[in-house]
Motif scaffolding. Structure first.
Motif, PDB file in Angstrom:
ATOM      1  N   ILE A 288      39.106 -15.877 -35.846  1.00 31.35           N
ATOM      2  CA  ILE A 288      37.880 -16.529 -36.318  1.00 31.35           C
ATOM      3  C   ILE A 288      37.041 -15.575 -37.159  1.00 31.35           C
ATOM      4  O   ILE A 288      36.548 -15.936 -38.242  1.00 31.35           O
ATOM      5  N   ARG A 289      36.874 -14.356 -36.711  1.00 23.42           N
ATOM      6  CA  ARG A 289      35.980 -13.417 -37.380  1.00 23.42           C
ATOM      7  C   ARG A 289      36.568 -12.873 -38.677  1.00 23.42           C
ATOM      8  O   ARG A 289      35.823 -12.570 -39.614  1.00 23.42           O
ATOM      9  N   HIS A 290      37.878 -12.734 -38.725  1.00 27.21           N
ATOM     10  CA  HIS A 290      38.518 -12.268 -39.960  1.00 27.21           C
ATOM     11  C   HIS A 290      39.018 -13.482 -40.734  1.00 27.21           C
ATOM     12  O   HIS A 290      40.211 -13.603 -41.041  1.00 27.21           O
ATOM     13  N   ASN A 291      38.115 -14.362 -41.050  1.00 27.03           N
ATOM     14  CA  ASN A 291      38.414 -15.601 -41.733  1.00 27.03           C
ATOM     15  C   ASN A 291      37.334 -15.839 -42.773  1.00 27.03           C
ATOM     16  O   ASN A 291      36.348 -15.089 -42.838  1.00 27.03           O
ATOM     17  N   HIS A 292      37.496 -16.828 -43.579  1.00 30.13           N
ATOM     18  CA  HIS A 292      36.460 -17.159 -44.549  1.00 30.13           C
ATOM     19  C   HIS A 292      35.794 -18.475 -44.145  1.00 30.13           C
ATOM     20  O   HIS A 292      36.323 -19.230 -43.319  1.00 30.13           O
ATOM     21  N   THR A 315      43.710 -18.494 -41.538  1.00 28.08           N
ATOM     22  CA  THR A 315      43.534 -18.245 -42.961  1.00 28.08           C
ATOM     23  C   THR A 315      42.683 -16.995 -43.131  1.00 28.08           C
ATOM     24  O   THR A 315      42.121 -16.472 -42.174  1.00 28.08           O
ATOM     25  N   GLY A 316      42.598 -16.525 -44.342  1.00 25.51           N
ATOM     26  CA  GLY A 316      41.797 -15.333 -44.599  1.00 25.51           C
ATOM     27  C   GLY A 316      42.329 -14.579 -45.791  1.00 25.51           C
ATOM     28  O   GLY A 316      43.122 -15.089 -46.587  1.00 25.51           O
ATOM     29  N   LEU A 317      41.892 -13.330 -45.899  1.00 28.58           N
ATOM     30  CA  LEU A 317      42.335 -12.499 -47.012  1.00 28.58           C
ATOM     31  C   LEU A 317      43.814 -12.141 -46.857  1.00 28.58           C
ATOM     32  O   LEU A 317      44.316 -12.012 -45.731  1.00 28.58           O
ATOM     33  N   GLY A 372      45.790 -14.354 -44.525  1.00 28.05           N
ATOM     34  CA  GLY A 372      45.638 -14.345 -43.075  1.00 28.05           C
ATOM     35  C   GLY A 372      46.896 -13.852 -42.374  1.00 28.05           C
ATOM     36  O   GLY A 372      47.824 -13.307 -42.999  1.00 28.05           O
ATOM     37  N   LEU A 373      46.924 -14.061 -41.081  1.00 28.78           N
ATOM     38  CA  LEU A 373      48.010 -13.543 -40.246  1.00 28.78           C
ATOM     39  C   LEU A 373      48.536 -14.620 -39.309  1.00 28.78           C
ATOM     40  O   LEU A 373      47.843 -15.587 -38.992  1.00 28.78           O
TER      41      LEU A 373
END
Length: 390
Positions: A288-292, A315-317, A372-373
């Motif tokens: 959640i925190r490493h997301n956009h 999702t994310g960077l 993301g991962l």
């Protein structure tokens, strides 16, 4: 396949017996051959006493008889030596095979205490139980000395690990107390009616720093607890733990505009529910925190043939493949996120791996093409009770 010590000992016994037997057979061969050679004066005597008188050595009939005797002697010598080599060689081969078998048996008997040491070491490595000892009771020889050294090493390792865990726990507790006091004092100060705007802004900054330090200390304590072997494993449904964690993080996900999808199948496993709850919580909070903003998180539990599996994708960077292993190291963050306290202390995934290792599980991560991962955690299923057990 690399030969074992037992096999090398058996082959060494066979080789030594073969070399000694070959030398002995060669000596017997030369001795018999020399014994079958005619002595001086016996092969061609000057005369032979016959009923009608002595035969002269120059007599033609005498010469024919001597050549015939020589031919018979050589034939007998050749047949005798060939028989000696054939029978001796067969006996040597059979004896060498017996020597190999005997060396194998002796090797197993001699290495049985070493196998006991190896089995104990393997159990300690698999269960992380440093309280187990070999307690060798055999003869006081080299193997007994090895077992005593191994037991001493286990004792020192257990003492070292226990001291390290106590230090981390005590340090975390001692550090948490003044931080709690600081948070209370700052909170009281900023809530005073006469507090200025500058004081309130300073207080909010101090509260953020204080929160970051508290998370760091909690993470260190959880990491120390996660590195301990889980000896008392209770069976439970992992999907219940995951569902409970998702209900808890729902507010944070809504605040960050992150949509959480859940697909939870019943997954039985065994372990410490509190530690595994922390594992799932760290995975979900990290997603959640490493997301956009407006991102998505997918949480799945499923039963494999020999493992209970939890998969958290987000999702994310984009994450470079060469950075995958570094995210499990303590205090390592991607994309330079070292100053944003709301994203944690940098211990989340290292705690996840420590807890998984303590449960004999595995954690793997792979980058998503869209960013993301996808992190997969596999935990062993609960052990089936043996027949007749209570």
């Amino acid at each position: 396949m690399k030969p074992t010590a037992r096999m090398r000992l058996a082959l060494a016994c066979g080789a030594v017996f073969l070399v000694i037997g070959t030398l002995l057979l060669m000596g017997v061969y030369l001795l018999v051959r020399n014994s079958l050679e005619p002595r001086d004066g016996l092969g061609k005597p000057k005369y032979i006493t016959m009923p009608e008188g002595p035969y002269d050595a120059n007599n033609r009939e005498y010469q024919v008889a001597v050549r015939r005797v020589e031919q018979v002697r050589r034939t007998y010598q050749r047949d005798t030596l060939n028989t000696l080599l054939t029978v001796g060689g067969a006996g040597l081969a059979a004896s060498s095979a017996v020597a190999v078998w005997y060396g194998w048996w002796v090797g197993g008997w001699a290495l049985r205490p070493v196998q006991q040491v190896t089995e104990t070491a393997r159990r300690v490595a698999q269960s992380h139980n440093l309280t187990e000892r070999i307690a060798y009771t055999g003869p006081r020889d080299e193997v007994a000395e090895l077992a005593d050294v191994f037991d001493t090493m286990l004792t020192r390792l257990a003492r070292s690990f226990d001291g390290q865990r106590r230090f981390v726990a005590n340090a975390s507790h001692e550090l948490r107390t003044p931080l709690t006091i600081n948070r209370t004092l700052v909170d009281v100060a900023v809530r005073r009616p006469d507090a200025t705007d500058d004081l309130k802004r300073l207080g909010e900054s101090l509260l953020l720093v204080n929160t970051r330090h508290e998370r760091l200390i909690d993470g260190l304590l959880a990491l120390a607890e996660g590195e301990q072997a889980v000896l008392d494993r209770r069976p439970f449904d992992l999907s219940d733990v995951v569902e409970h964690v998702l209900d808890q993080v729902g507010a944070e996900a809504a605040e960050r505009s992150v949509t959480v999808h859940r697909l939870l199948d019943s997954v039985p496993t065994a372990g410490d529910p509190v530690l595994l709850e922390r594992l799932v919580q760290n995975l979900v909070e990290n997603a959640i925190r490493h997301n956009h903003e407006g991102g998505e998180v997918w949480v799945t539990t499923r039963q494999r043939t020999d493992a209970a599996e939890v998969v958290v994708a987000n999702t994310g960077l984009p994450v470079p493949p060469y950075e995958i292993e570094t995210i499990f190291e303590p205090f390592r963050r991607l994309h330079g996120d070292r100053l944003r306290s709301e994203r944690g202390s940098g211990l989340g995934l290292s705690i996840v791996r420590a807890i998984a290792d303590a449960h004999d599980g595995t954690v793997t991560a792979r980058p998503r093409e869209e960013g993301g991962l996808t992190i997969t955690t596999e935990l062993p299923p609960p052990e089936h009770p043996t027949p007749g057990s209570a």
